[in-house]
Design an enzyme around this catalytic site. Structure first.
Site, PDB file in Angstrom:
ATOM      1  N   GLY A 135       0.975  -1.116   0.073  1.00 15.63           N
ATOM      2  CA  GLY A 135      -0.021  -0.098  -0.167  1.00 15.63           C
ATOM      3  C   GLY A 135       0.857   1.500   0.044  1.00 15.63           C
ATOM      4  N   GLU A 138      -2.803   6.601  -2.394  1.00 17.25           N
ATOM      5  CA  GLU A 138      -4.044   6.982  -1.851  1.00 17.25           C
ATOM      6  C   GLU A 138      -5.011   7.665  -2.557  1.00 17.25           C
ATOM      7  OE1 GLU A 138      -3.149   9.360   1.616  1.00 17.25           O
ATOM      8  OE2 GLU A 138      -2.015   7.785   2.591  1.00 17.25           O
ATOM      9  N   ASN A 140      -6.292  10.660  -2.990  1.00 16.22           N
ATOM     10  CA  ASN A 140      -5.837  12.047  -3.339  1.00 16.22           C
ATOM     11  C   ASN A 140      -4.086  12.106  -3.831  1.00 16.22           C
ATOM     12  OD1 ASN A 140      -8.143  13.305  -2.950  1.00 16.22           O
ATOM     13  ND2 ASN A 140      -7.817  13.135  -0.764  1.00 16.22           N
ATOM     14  N   SER A 143       0.880   9.940  -8.033  1.00 18.71           N
ATOM     15  CA  SER A 143       2.161   9.954  -8.507  1.00 18.71           C
ATOM     16  C   SER A 143       2.540  10.924  -7.297  1.00 18.71           C
ATOM     17  CB  SER A 143       2.430  10.707  -9.824  1.00 18.71           C
ATOM     18  OG  SER A 143       1.890  10.085 -10.935  1.00 18.71           O
ATOM     19  N   TRP A 167      -6.447   1.756  -4.900  1.00 16.69           N
ATOM     20  CA  TRP A 167      -5.989   0.781  -5.818  1.00 16.69           C
ATOM     21  C   TRP A 167      -5.183  -0.368  -5.364  1.00 16.69           C
ATOM     22  CZ3 TRP A 167      -9.363   2.812  -8.797  1.00 16.69           C
ATOM     23  CH2 TRP A 167      -9.672   4.105  -8.969  1.00 16.69           C
ATOM     24  N   ILE A 168      -5.328  -0.856  -4.192  1.00 15.88           N
ATOM     25  CA  ILE A 168      -4.411  -1.999  -3.468  1.00 15.88           C
ATOM     26  C   ILE A 168      -4.949  -3.299  -4.160  1.00 15.88           C
ATOM     27  CG2 ILE A 168      -3.333  -2.898  -1.635  1.00 15.88           C
ATOM     28  CD1 ILE A 168      -2.939   0.135  -2.146  1.00 15.88           C
ATOM     29  N   ARG A 279      -7.936 -16.866 -41.561  1.00 16.97           N
ATOM     30  CA  ARG A 279      -8.948 -15.857 -42.141  1.00 16.97           C
ATOM     31  C   ARG A 279      -8.707 -15.557 -43.634  1.00 16.97           C
ATOM     32  NH1 ARG A 279     -14.159 -13.739 -41.914  1.00 16.97           N
ATOM     33  NH2 ARG A 279     -14.178 -11.659 -42.425  1.00 16.97           N
ATOM     34  N   GLU A 374       1.896   1.376 -11.121  1.00 16.66           N
ATOM     35  CA  GLU A 374       3.478   1.044 -10.591  1.00 16.66           C
ATOM     36  C   GLU A 374       4.183   2.586 -11.521  1.00 16.66           C
ATOM     37  OE1 GLU A 374       5.893  -2.388  -9.792  1.00 16.66           O
ATOM     38  OE2 GLU A 374       4.110  -3.424  -9.569  1.00 16.66           O
TER      39      GLU A 374
END
Length: 390
Positions: A135, A138, A140, A143, A167-168, A279, A374
């Site tokens: 974690g 958060e 807010n 980045s 977003w964990i 195809r 990440e």
């Protein structure tokens, strides 16, 4: 973690060793048998298949980089990249969860835990007896990690943690979370520390599960801390080292997101190649049309270039060298290639590519996260620019 012969090599050996080939085949077989039949069902229902991860744990694939003394496989980064690639070729969600568990939670404890902490948590994580979460982000502070609001205040032998994380990966199903908390001034890189919080600790709970565009079988939730009392021996390293630790962990983690991107791109590409041969239009396979074959040529070239960047970063990581620039380049390039390859794969499939009966629409949806998680592509460019301008 790697044999001394590998460590002495100044360059990268491009051919897989027999051991690496064996691992690739094992993971490929596993993905075909245990993942492929369930991919769309898990995606539609947003099922996080814990039992599948337990099986991966039995094969040593949830502790790839963890030394054998702590119950892991004791392998290096080339093997780790191959594991992620082979899983992601079949399902990005499962690849993402394997990457997050190995690189972030487990990797952080491996890099910064003391021997007692490693003995306490790594054997459970490496075998997937426990699923790990990590974690940093958060609501807010995406980045802007130094602006975090989650605080930990020392009270006798415990830290009192308050706040939430967003977003964990494995926020709800995880048994243990490595969490960055503010112990000092807001905005200061020395104001952040890292603590390990086990599931079941009073005041620690999971919040909302996100309903996502892609990577839907990889669980993403909030973590909530309400006067959560954590023993102070769960602190990783010293107070104030959390931000520096997180940046180091992300350097390695970016290699795994690059590998995840590569796997998705390869999966989309292989599906497109096979389809273009089967195809028929105007009496011939569409692969014989330049408009299609040139798309495949571009995809193949970009995928190989991404793979070389990833191997370069993995080689440096194996040798214990700094990988900040190389892992950022690999992650940035591979994730953008992944989006382009999956987009072109849909184009090659035409109308069928837009349906859920064929695999490429899922590669397309899954691919986008790779440019965000990440560290966004924009953050990677900042990191790369900073390194080249030094």
């Amino acid at each position: 973690m790697h044999n001394s012969v590998e460590a002495e090599q100044s360059g990268i050996n491009f051919s897989a060793t027999d051991n690496q080939k064996m691992i690739i085949n094992m993971v490929r077989d596993f993905a075909e048998k245990h993942v492929r039949p369930n991919v769309m069902e898990w995606d539609e229902a947003q099922t996080f298949p814990v039992e599948t991860f337990k099986k991966l744990g039995e094969l040593g694939l949830m502790g790839v980089l963890v030394p054998e003394e702590y119950g892991g496989s004791g392998l290096g980064y080339f093997e780790y990249v191959n594991v992620i690639v082979e899983i992601a070729k079949v399902c990005g969600s499962i690849g993402l969860s394997v990457a997050a568990h190995n690189s972030l939670c487990t990797g952080h404890i491996l890099a910064f835990g003391n021997d007692e902490q490693k003995k306490r948590w790594l054997p459970k994580l490496a075998t997937a007896e426990w699923i790990g979460a990590w974690g940093l982000t958060e609501a807010n502070t995406g980045s802007d990690a130094m602006g975090m609001n989650t605080t930990a205040v020392l009270d006798g032998d415990h830290y009192i943690v308050n706040g939430s994380k967003n977003w964990i990966t494995h926020g709800k199903s995880g048994n243990v979370a490595v969490v960055m908390v503010r112990t000092g001034e807001k905005g200061s890189s020395k104001g952040i520390s890292t603590i390990v919080i086990e599931k079941g600790t009073p005041g620690f709970s999971a919040g909302k599960k996100e309903n996502k565009l892609g990577m839907r079988a990889s669980e993403t939730t909030e973590l909530i801390f309400d006067n959560c009392r954590v023993p102070k021996e769960n602190l990783l390293g010293n107070e104030g080292e959390g931000f520096k630790q997180a940046m180091y962990v992300l350097d390695g983690g970016r290699i795994s997101i690059a590998a995840l991107s590569l796997g998705i791109a390869k999966g989309a590409f292989e599906a497109a190649v096979a389809y273009s041969k089967e195809r028929y239009q105007f009496g011939q396979p569409i692969a014989s049309f330049q408009g299609i074959s040139f798309k495949l040529a571009d995809m193949a070239t970009e995928i190989e270039a991404a793979e070389l960047l990833i191997m370069q970063a993995a080689d440096l990581k194996n040798r214990g060298k700094k990988v900040t620039k190389e892992s950022a380049m690999a992650k940035y390039f591979a994730s953008e290639v992944c989006v382009r390859a999956s987009t072109e794969a849909i184009q090659i499939f035409g109308g069928y590519g837009y349906t859920k009966d064929f695999p490429v629409e899922k590669f397309y949806r899954d691919s986008k996260l790779c440019t965000i998680g990440e560290g966004t592509s924009e953050i990677q460019k900042l990191v790369i620019a900073r390194e080249v301008l030094k």
